[in-house]
Structure formats: structure tokens, C-alpha cells
Write an enzyme that holds these catalytic residues in place. Structure first.
Site, mmCIF file in Angstrom:
data_model
loop_
_atom_site.group_PDB
_atom_site.id
_atom_site.type_symbol
_atom_site.label_atom_id
_atom_site.label_comp_id
_atom_site.label_asym_id
_atom_site.label_seq_id
_atom_site.Cartn_x
_atom_site.Cartn_y
_atom_site.Cartn_z
ATOM 1 N N GLY A 239 -25.561 118.633 11.161
ATOM 2 C CA GLY A 239 -24.254 118.153 10.696
ATOM 3 C C GLY A 239 -23.656 118.033 9.465
ATOM 4 N N HIS A 240 -22.453 118.642 8.563
ATOM 5 C CA HIS A 240 -22.521 118.049 7.742
ATOM 6 C C HIS A 240 -21.915 116.741 7.429
ATOM 7 C CE1 HIS A 240 -18.196 119.232 9.522
ATOM 8 N NE2 HIS A 240 -17.569 118.166 8.894
ATOM 9 N N ASN A 241 -22.060 115.736 6.697
ATOM 10 C CA ASN A 241 -21.686 114.289 6.285
ATOM 11 C C ASN A 241 -22.790 113.182 6.815
ATOM 12 O OD1 ASN A 241 -19.757 115.279 4.806
ATOM 13 N ND2 ASN A 241 -18.576 115.052 6.432
ATOM 14 N N SER A 259 -20.781 113.960 10.922
ATOM 15 C CA SER A 259 -20.628 112.675 10.064
ATOM 16 C C SER A 259 -21.850 111.651 11.199
ATOM 17 C CB SER A 259 -19.426 112.296 10.397
ATOM 18 O OG SER A 259 -18.704 113.273 9.341
#
Lengths: 353, 353, 353
Positions: A239-241, A259
Site C-alpha cells: 500500500g501507499h506510504n 503506511s
């Protein structure tokens, strides 16, 4: 296909010690369970002796000190290196027939392609992309604007890199992987989900391997990072981050929500899922299908869903398997006590007992 | 789109028996829950009678012996075959507009393309590939060196085959599937994961179907094998060295780790995961999300994670649901015994009782 | 890259209120945990104060009313909108360098391409496809016969649409997604699995987003439908005949088996699996890895496998964690009662006690 050869010639090829009839004819190489007469096979651990005895293989590569075998054999220190050489002898690996930039590729005029880089037909390389020396971009790869591909990196067919993605030197991205897509983040405005900013990028370190069809989303404002030496299998979602540490092993179909961060040498087995914003410590191991809802400390082994330290989880599963016994015991106790209370409260019955 | 027709004409089209008003006008075909006035629908089992009565559909195709219906109807032996014919009448399926090898495909000079094979634009066919008669290679498919595609096989757009992959006759590979990628096997050398040999191939039998985005890794030294007649859904991962038997059904998002073997007619429901080196016996069924850690015998049905014979697993789940009751009973027993011991050890209290 | 700027200039850019030294030089923008000296960062909730104090960031964007900060700052109502603007200032997003239809695309003569639509190189657009105004078709997208793409829709690279797929206005389909593949339905004929009719289509509503590598199968006779405003993450599988309602959020690696329906505003977390023919009510939430075997009512929250109302499932998990205690208690009770019975039945011992 290569014609047959003698065991003596194969021993010479791999620099191994021949034991038994060197003139036996070998026409192929296969692992024990698949080998047929005419094949040479391999055995790296003594417990394979029995399987080897029952195998129709005509010869075998074994490690120094292996017990006696029915077949003539080649003895080496590194069985797998030697056997790989023999397999490649019988079935030479294909090498790329392509060099330089194919005229059938689409390369933006502002892109920079390093010397010795190879771009296959129908690859698309958009504006301001930089591809360093020795990188190989296979057919159908889509490299969107502003990406940078490190030296000697390999992008297999139909990989897609969204704008600004960075791939480190010697990293290998397998077919169909998608790096840099938008993260899955929305806020509700007047009853509709509106996409949050997806302005970050994806940065893949050096010597990373990323499996076929794997997806890694861009960060919200920063980069989603996969650090040096980490290996990711097929169908994984990052996922993002996220910031995945160095030398992680992430098996197929793992999903890591946004994250998350991991230390170095973390291992995630197949189909593991992580909630967002978790940290997994150095060298932690997450067992197959683990559903991780909290941080995992260094060196811990967690399994199950919700994920639990391995020993506790196995114990719990053991207890669950004892539930039928427990219910039976409990029932007996209740009956016994009921009988006793009845007799205690009923003098007649007590006398009769 | 095709203009409207009469029910009598549709009955003639499918060779069915007309019951009711044959002059009713039909303008489309849809299943019961989606049908509107003007549509013909279908009902294959009697329990649909009520739903049919409430449906606005103007006519229905039913099986011989179906209870009376409000709508005029066509009676046939094989409802689905007849209805498929009617759907195709109203919404003709598209046929390929392509024949022969597109000039916009990239075909290596050493590749052999059989008669009647079709290669769409932007497909890439590398050196020494063999494509047999009648095979269809859609747009964007990447067939790397030395692959062989059997007669009448279909490769949908953007499929990727790594070097040496073999596809049997009449097999269908859906869009974006990746066959022959490297297996996920490494050994640690000086703190870095070094890829093991990935010298094997992938061999797909005849009449196999492989879903969109599915990945099947090449074997270490041998082939990863999918045997004749097996059907694999989307997003499935089959690890290196696996040998999947004949006529298996493997549903979406299943993950099979390396070196597993299955018998014939095995069924794996969605999201099942298998550890490596397992054997699943003939006709075994693995329920959705099963996490399989041990061999599964023939004809067994396993569910849950860790996977357990179906009956035992349901029982255990039942016991777990009884845990609140058990704790309550246990608490009562403890209290009761405590009270009794107290009174037994306290003469005062005993007298007072 | 954009040269450095002053905090005062950034405050002017976003229309925020400057507090502190406006002449501090800013050279980049990053979230707190990633920020370095010279960066501006953001803080949207007061609990970030401590992290902010320890951050080397040179300035910060905060929401009105945020506690005092060590750094000079820009105060705004909407922190994320302002910060996105600043990030885009330092790292301008790439815009498409393409306009109109690339000469390197393959577009069938019967296809209709609307004004202002963009078709990138190596896209394939087959017969009778309609692409409405403003839609962008990226490189390597395969749009098979008869598909319709709504106005301003975006199809990222290597998306594949099978014949007849419909995409609504403003919808975004991410790289490698496959829409309209055959459903996974077979019947057994003489020992072989024969594919059932796959004559339906896929209809995607307006303002839908579909993640990278996601697959949505065509219906048997009707359409598989994704309704307006629904957002689907990467690697999701939606089976044939499903009707997903409006404004659903479906996270990565979810698998929805055939013929399921959902209401509006349903949320499915990562790796959820649904059996076929289920209905999930409006606003229901399915927790990560839930294995759903039955309909879920409106507004319910279900977790676990088999999926269970959240409160019950957490209670059950709590009880399972108490099993070691329960077994211990049970054992003690049994021993106690055994002792008592023994003493009751043994007058000698009783006397001795």
C-alpha cells in the site's frame, strides 16, 4: 536440444569426481521424482538414498560424503551449482536476441537511454525517463514520464511504471507488475468518495526482485520505498506510504496496507495481511495467512488471524481441539454435582442410596 | 442490436415446444432477477416458480415438466443451451476481425506460425517459437524464446510467456496471465538473498483454462506442470515445481506453494493456501480460505486454517460458539464447590446452615 | 525540479496565514516522519505536536487552532489541500505529452473516437468500439470489439477489456486490470469440465475507480455490474453476475464469488472472501480477511472466518484466549471432586482427614 554425452564428460564439465562407469550415456537432467532412464539426477541430502535407489535415473550428482548409490555418480562440493550447469548443458537458456533500442519501441525524444541498454519492440518510454547502462526493457513495458531505471535492471514484459517511479541498479521486475498506481485513500464529500492526493512516488532500491503481477502504490506525499535486497513474490500488494526494509522476503499474495514499515530480514509467508500503520521488527517472521493487527517485535514469529506469537497460537489451537473433551468433562461434573445436591437435599433418597 | 422477434420464432430457433401465445413480441433475454417487460427469461428448477410469477418477463424458457407459469413459454430439455442460443440471437457474440499474422505484430524470423493461426497487432513472438495451426494470439501477448503453442489454443491480450513455456492444444489463457516467471527461491550468501537456479519451464496440458492475471512459476530444474483438462480461475499463484493433476478446478486467489502435487478432479475453492511440498489426493475438496499444512487424502473435504476435515472443523467451530456457555457453567461449578468446601471446613457456618 | 523558495511565498501560494519567520528557505515538502532540514511538513491533528518538535523540518502547514510549534508555520483551514499544492509546487505532476490518436495505435476503421479523446501508442481498439470525448486510453490498452468508454474516463496502460464491456463517464481503470473475462463456471460432461455460456458483459458505472490488476468477469447471460461511485482497489476479483452497489469501497485482494449483490456504501477490507449468491446490505462493513458464508444485514459489521458480527467474534476470540485457564480450572474441579468421592467412599481415609 543437445545430443547425448557421457557421464565422464559431465564430470569434467562441472569439475567433479567421477565414481563408477564414466561411459554411461546421459541424455537429460531431471530431479529425482521426475527422472527417467538416461537422465542424470541430483541428491543433496542423505535421506534421499532410498528415493534414489528406486529412481530409474542413470546417474546422479551427489555431495561429498554421500552414502553409496546404485547409480554411477559425480561427487562435488556444491551439488546445486554443478547440477544447474548440467541442466544448462542439456537445455541451454535462451539469451536475448535484442540489442539496443528496437525501432518498434516508442521512445520520447526527451528520454535518455544509457549505453548497452536494451529496449524491446512495443515498449513505451515517455518523456524525461532515464534508463541507465545495461538495463533491459522487455516488450510491452510502459515507463511513464520521469521514471529512472538503474544500471543492469531488468523489466520483464508488460511491466507498468507510473510517472516518477525509480528502480535501483540490478533490480528485476517481473511481467505485469504495476508500480506507482494511486493509493486507495478517499474522503467522503457530499456522499461521494473523493480521492485523496496521490502525489508521491515509488522508490525501489538495488538488487530488489518484484514478482509478476505485484502492485506497489505511490505514496500520498512521499515515496513508497522498497529497500535494497528485498525480494517480493507474485501478486503482492504494497500500500501507499509503506517503507519495506532491506532483505525482506515477501511471499505470494501478501497484502500490506498503507503506511506500514518493516525492519530488515523480515519474512512474510503466503497470503499474510497487515493492517495499516504497523511496524514489523527486524527478522520477524509472519506465518502463512497471518492477519496482523498490531506491531510485531524484532525476532518474533507470529501466526494465525488475529496474528499471535507462534507458541501461544499453537497452544490455543491445541486447546480448541480439546474442546469436545472439555465439554464432556464439564457435563459429567455438572451431572455429578446435581446428583449429589439432590441426594443431599433429599433424605429419603440418601437413605435409599 | 437485433430487432424484436416473436416467441414462436424463438421456439423454432431452439427447436422447443411453444406453450401459450406465440405472437408475443420479445425484444431481449435476461435472467429472472434482471428481466424486464419484453424480455424472455429462463427457469431451470421448479423452486423458481414464485420468482417467475413476480417477474415482468414476457416469456420464459423452461425445462420439460416445469409447473404452470404465468408467462407463455418454450419448453426444452436443455434450458441453458436453448437460452444461450436466444441470448446470442439478441446480442450476437463478436468474432475476431483478424486473420493471419498482423503486420503490426513482431515475429522473429526463426518463429514458425502454423496455417490458420492468427496473430493480432502488437503481439511479440520471439526466436524459435512454434505456434500450431488454428491458435489465436491476441494483441499485446508476449511469447518469449522457444515457447510452443498447441493447435487452436487461445492467448488473450497481454498474456506473457517466459522462455520455453509449452501450451497444449485448445487451452485458453486469459488476459494478463504470466507463465514461466522465476520461482521464489533464494539462499542467503553474506547477508544477501541470492536467487537459486530457475532453469525449468512451464508445461500446460490440453484443454486447460487459465484465468486472468494468474501466475505459474517455472520449475527449478524440471517443468511446473498443469495437466489436461484442469481449469484455473483468476489471480491464482502456482509455485515452482508443482504438478497439478488432470481436471482440477482451482478457484480465484488460490496460492499453491512450490513442489506441491495434486491428483485428478481436485477442487480448491477461493483463497485457499497450500504450504510447499504437499500432496492433495484425487477428488479432494479444499473449502474457501482453507490453509493447508499437511497432505490431504483422496476424497477428503478439508476446511479452515489450519485445514481440518470438514466435519471436525464444523464441530470445533460449534464448540467455540459454546464457549460463553461453558465459561458460565464452569464459573457456577467453581462457586458451588467453593461454597460447599467453605461450609464443610467451617463448623459455625455448617451449624448455621 | 523547482528551485527553493521562501515560506512567505508558499503561504501566499496556498492563501494561508504566515506565523513566524517568512524568510526561511524551503527546498522540499515531506510528511513528518520523512522530512529533513529544508523541508516543509504538515500536521493535521494536535497529537502530532511532539513528533513535530522532534522533526528536523524547517516549517510546517497546520490547521487553524493548532498548538504552538517550534517551526515557523502556515495556518490554513484545509491542511491537505494546501500541502498537496505545495508538494505539486516542488514536484510538478507530469501531464500527458500525448494528444489525439497516436499513429502507433491500432484503431479499427469501425471504431468511433470522440473529440478530445487521447489514444496512446500501441493501444489496440477493435471494431465497433465507441470512445467518448475526453477519454484517455494509455499505451498498451486492449479494447476488444463493441466496448464503450464514457467521457473523460481514463484507462491506464495495459488494461484489457473483453468484447462488449461498458465503462461509465469519469471512471478510472488502473494498469493491468482485466474486465469481461469468462466467469469460472463449468459442468462435468463425460469426465471433462465444459465451460458454461459466458454471454454476458461487464458494465462499470460513472465515477468508478478500479485498481491495478483487478479482474471482473462477464455475466453468464446478463451484465456484471459495478454501480456509480464505487472504488475498488488492486488485485480484487469480482465474479460473474455480481451487482456491486453504489459508493462501495472494496480493498485489495478481496474475492467476491459469482452472483453476489451489495447495497450502497458497503465496505470490504483487505482479503475478504464472499461465497457465491450472497447479499451484503447497505453500509455493512466486512473486516479484513472475513470469510463470508451468509447474507449480511444492513449496517452490520462482520469479521472473522466464518464471518460473525464483530462483537460476537471478539468475544469468541477472548474466550479462546481463556481456554488455558478454563482447562486448568476444569482439571482442578475434577481432581477435587475425585478426592471428595474417594474420601466419601473410603471411611478410613475420611477418618484420617
Amino acid at each position: 536440444m543437445v545430443s547425448t554425452t557421457t557421464l565422464a564428460d559431465l564430470a569434467a564439465l562441472v569439475g567433479g569426481q567421477l565414481e563408477g562407469d564414466g561411459q554411461v550415456t546421459i541424455s537429460g537432467a531431471a530431479s529425482i521424482s521426475r527422472s527417467q532412464s538416461g537422465d542424470i539426477t541430483l541428491a543433496d541430502v542423505p535421506r534421499l538414498t532410498k528415493q534414489l535407489d528406486e529412481s530409474p535415473a542413470s546417474a546422479v550428482v551427489v555431495v561429498t560424503g554421500f552414502p553409496p548409490t546404485a547409480q554411477p555418480r559425480i561427487v562435488v562440493e556444491n551439488v546445486h551449482a554443478a547440477f544447474a550447469q548440467i541442466v544448462s548443458h542439456f537445455r541451454p537458456q535462451y539469451t536475448s536476441a535484442c540489442s539496443g533500442c528496437s525501432e518498434s519501441a516508442h521512445i520520447a525524444s526527451s528520454a535518455q537511454i544509457g549505453p548497452d541498454a536494451v529496449v524491446h519492440p512495443f515498449a513505451t518510454i515517455e518523456q524525461e525517463v532515464v534508463i541507465e547502462s545495461g538495463a533491459e526493457i522487455h516488450s510491452g513495458v510502459r515507463i511513464m514520464a520521469g521514471c529512472r531505471i538503474g544500471a543492469d535492471a531488468i523489466l520483464f514484459p508488460n511491466v507498468v511504471l507510473y510517472p516518477g517511479t525509480i528502480i535501483g541498479a540490478r533490480s528485476v521486475i517481473h511481467a505485469g507488475a504495476v508500480l506507482g498506481g494511486y493509493g486507495f485513500g478517499y474522503h467522503l464529500v457530499d456522499g461521494a468518495h473523493v480521492r485523496k492526493a496521490q502525489l508521491g512516488t515509488v522508490e525501489i532500491g538495488c538488487d530488489v526482485e518484484i514478482g509478476a503481477g505485484t502492485t506497489i502504490d505511490r505514496g500520498t506525499y512521499d515515496a513508497t520505498i522498497i529497500d535494497d535486497g528485498t525480494k517480493i513474490d507474485n501478486h503482492v500488494q504494497i500500500g501507499h506510504n509503506c517503507h519495506i526494509g532491506k532483505h525482506n522476503l515477501i511471499c505470494s499474495q501478501v497484502g500490506v496496507a498503507g503506511s506500514c514499515t518493516t525492519g530488515d530480514y523480515v519474512v512474510m509467508a503466503g497470503q499474510v495481511g497487515l493492517c495499516d500503520h504497523l511496524h514489523i521488527g527486524d527478522r520477524a517472521v509472519l506465518g502463512a495467512k497471518a492477519g496482523v493487527m498490531n506491531d510485531v517485535p524484532e525476532d518474533a514469529v507470529f501466526i494465525g488471524a488475529p496474528a499471535t506469537p507462534e507458541r501461544d497460537q499453537w497452544r490455543m489451537w491445541g486447546h480448541v481441539r480439546q474442546l469436545p473433551n472439555m465439554r464432556r468433562q464439564l457435563k459429567k461434573l455438572c451431572q455429578k454435582l446435581d446428583r449429589e445436591s439432590e441426594s443431599a437435599s433429599d433424605p429419603e433418597q440418601q437413605d435409599a442410596a
